[in-house]
Motif scaffolding. Structure first.
Motif, PDB file in Angstrom:
ATOM      1  N   GLY A   1      -4.083  14.258  -8.484  1.00 15.88           N
ATOM      2  CA  GLY A   1      -3.087  13.808  -7.514  1.00 15.88           C
ATOM      3  C   GLY A   1      -3.722  13.174  -6.294  1.00 15.88           C
ATOM      4  N   SER A   2      -2.892  12.523  -5.531  1.00 13.37           N
ATOM      5  CA  SER A   2      -3.364  11.812  -4.340  1.00 13.37           C
ATOM      6  C   SER A   2      -3.259  12.712  -3.111  1.00 13.37           C
ATOM      7  N   THR A   3      -4.277  12.699  -2.298  1.00 12.03           N
ATOM      8  CA  THR A   3      -4.291  13.529  -1.097  1.00 12.03           C
ATOM      9  C   THR A   3      -4.605  12.732   0.165  1.00 12.03           C
ATOM     10  N   LYS A   4      -4.643  11.430   0.050  1.00 14.44           N
ATOM     11  CA  LYS A   4      -4.999  10.594   1.199  1.00 14.44           C
ATOM     12  C   LYS A   4      -3.802   9.749   1.640  1.00 14.44           C
TER      13      LYS A   4
ATOM     14  N   MET B   1       0.833  -1.197   0.000  1.00  9.76           N
ATOM     15  CA  MET B   1       0.000   0.000   0.000  1.00  9.76           C
ATOM     16  C   MET B   1       0.872   1.253   0.000  1.00  9.76           C
ATOM     17  N   ILE B   2       0.475   2.236  -0.805  1.00  6.72           N
ATOM     18  CA  ILE B   2       1.191   3.508  -0.873  1.00  6.72           C
ATOM     19  C   ILE B   2       0.181   4.647  -0.808  1.00  6.72           C
ATOM     20  N   SER B   3       0.672   5.843  -0.534  1.00  6.19           N
ATOM     21  CA  SER B   3      -0.191   7.017  -0.589  1.00  6.19           C
ATOM     22  C   SER B   3      -0.077   7.723  -1.932  1.00  6.19           C
ATOM     23  N   ASP B   4       1.140   7.797  -2.508  1.00  3.33           N
ATOM     24  CA  ASP B   4       1.425   8.622  -3.681  1.00  3.33           C
ATOM     25  C   ASP B   4       0.983  10.065  -3.421  1.00  3.33           C
ATOM     26  N   SER B   5       1.055  10.485  -2.180  1.00  2.00           N
ATOM     27  CA  SER B   5       0.476  11.771  -1.797  1.00  2.00           C
ATOM     28  C   SER B   5       1.283  12.944  -2.320  1.00  2.00           C
ATOM     29  N   THR B   6       0.614  14.066  -2.435  1.00  2.00           N
ATOM     30  CA  THR B   6       1.182  15.318  -2.903  1.00  2.00           C
ATOM     31  C   THR B   6       1.140  16.330  -1.763  1.00  2.00           C
ATOM     32  N   PRO B   7       1.723  17.523  -1.951  1.00  2.00           N
ATOM     33  CA  PRO B   7       1.665  18.540  -0.888  1.00  2.00           C
ATOM     34  C   PRO B   7       0.241  18.912  -0.472  1.00  2.00           C
TER      35      PRO B   7
END
Length: 394
Positions: A302-305, A263-269
């Motif tokens: 983009g990912s935010t979680k 599992m990854i987030s790939d989250s952004t700012p």
């Protein structure tokens, strides 16, 4: 230091009682019947292994995208604190080349945040197409630059993502695998057969599986089909319920065994930003009431979680056992990247990397190698305030 909980998710099952922490390690476990007076009381909270997020571009207003900030080390420290606030004990910062030197320096320090276990470079050699995508120019491969990336990372480059159809990519794969770097299949328009050939050539990871790759059709299995059906490929997965429909997640998990999922987030700012309108490059985006970042047309931007949010989706919507989900968030990536002997699960003798969470998947505290690097009661100003000055639309 001793932690008490009724719900300690050990590698071999759930127990109630006490964990004794010594010299950064989980030293002992005592049952709830043991008489202990001095402890940190997390009785009604859940102790799970600290999350290992191997794909994370930024969070809480902090970015790893470029070097436009005056103090990259301060930016990085804020980012690591933000990661810890979402239960991440260990992380691969997914960073621009300009940040490698700062990351390598900070990784040697005891930071009040998540611990850096390596660097992930998503690109620069990507073919940003995929399902219904439009081909755009991509940089030509420069082996001198690839070697400079390895050098600048100072031994920390652990994951490098590339589109295998780009001319010269196999030379990159061959070089990096000899350096001990895992190479990932990413942002690619390869069909099933091409992807399978790339895996034979040494690529062993699927970057955010199902996203930005050719999808499955009943007459063409696509890159996604290759990722799911090749038993040697380990698959990153974003589980926020938006990047991949939960029903599709259910299908994917039925096809490929649990030990191959990370599992990854790939989250952004933008992760953690409050509801409102923001200017991101040429786009005006909206953070909605659920915390997702959307374009004016409703496209996901983009990912935010966090990974922890994704865990809640799997547990609540897919009814997956938490024991299985936490392995995908911690132990599986630790095993794959060579940290499984000391990290990734709650077990006597392993590092004390622990996330304390509520039943609603809220982070109460995060421990990294025995140090409390986030505390909900005292860390109340995590988000980067300069983010609003740069991006908030008034």
């Amino acid at each position: 230091m001793i932690l008490k909980s009724n719900y300690i998710y050990f590698e071999d099952g759930v127990k109630e009682g006490y964990l004794e922490i010594k010299d950064k390690k989980i030293a002992n476990y005592y049952s709830s019947e043991t008489e202990i007076n001095d402890y940190i009381d997390y009785t009604n909270y859940i102790l799970i292994p600290g999350i290992f997020d191997t794909h994370n571009h930024g969070t809480m207003g902090y970015t790893l995208f470029n070097n436009s900030y005056e103090d990259p080390e301060s930016e990085l420290k804020g980012y690591l604190k933000g990661c810890a606030a979402s239960g991440v004990a260990n992380v691969f910062p997914t960073a621009d080349f300009s940040m490698f030197k700062s990351i390598a320096k900070i990784a040697k320090q005891d930071i009040d945040g998540s611990k850096i276990l390596g660097i992930h470079s998503e690109g620069p050699y990507l073919n940003r197409v995929g399902e219904k995508g439009v081909d755009v120019p991509h940089p030509e491969i420069d082996m001198n630059h690839v070697k400079e990336m390895v050098k600048e990372a100072d031994g920390l480059l652990k994951l490098f993502a590339i589109a295998p159809e780009i001319e010269g990519s196999q030379e990159v794969v061959d070089y990096l695998t000899k350096q001990g770097v895992k190479v990932a299949f990413a942002h690619s328009n390869c069909n099933y057969e091409e992807a399978m050939e790339a895996f034979k050539g040494g690529i062993s990871v699927a970057t955010h599986t199902a996203n930005v790759m050719s999808g499955i059709h009943h007459r063409n299995m696509g890159g996604l089909g290759a990722c799911l059906l090749n038993p040697k490929v380990n698959c990153e997965v974003i589980c926020d319920g938006m990047h991949i429909n939960p029903v599709m997640l259910d299908v994917m998990f039925k096809v490929k065994e649990e030990s191959k999922w990370m599992m990854i987030s790939d989250s952004t700012p933008s992760a953690g930003a409050p509801e409102g309108c923001y200017k991101m490059g040429d786009f005006e985006v909206t953070i909605n009431s659920e915390g997702f970042c959307l374009s004016e047309t409703g496209r996901l931007m983009g990912s935010t979680k966090s990974v922890l949010y994704g865990m809640s989706v799997l547990v609540k919507k897919l009814k997956m056992p938490l024991e299985e989900v936490i392995r995908m968030a911690s132990l599986n990536p630790c095993n794959f990247y060579g940290f499984g002997d000391t990290k990734g699960s709650i077990k006597i003798g392993k590092d004390c990397d622990i996330a304390v969470i509520s039943n609603d998947f809220e982070v109460i505290a995060t421990y990294s190698e025995g140090r409390k690097v986030f505390d909900k009661d005292t860390d109340d100003c995590i988000f980067n305030q300069s983010f609003f000055q740069k991006y908030k639309v008034s």
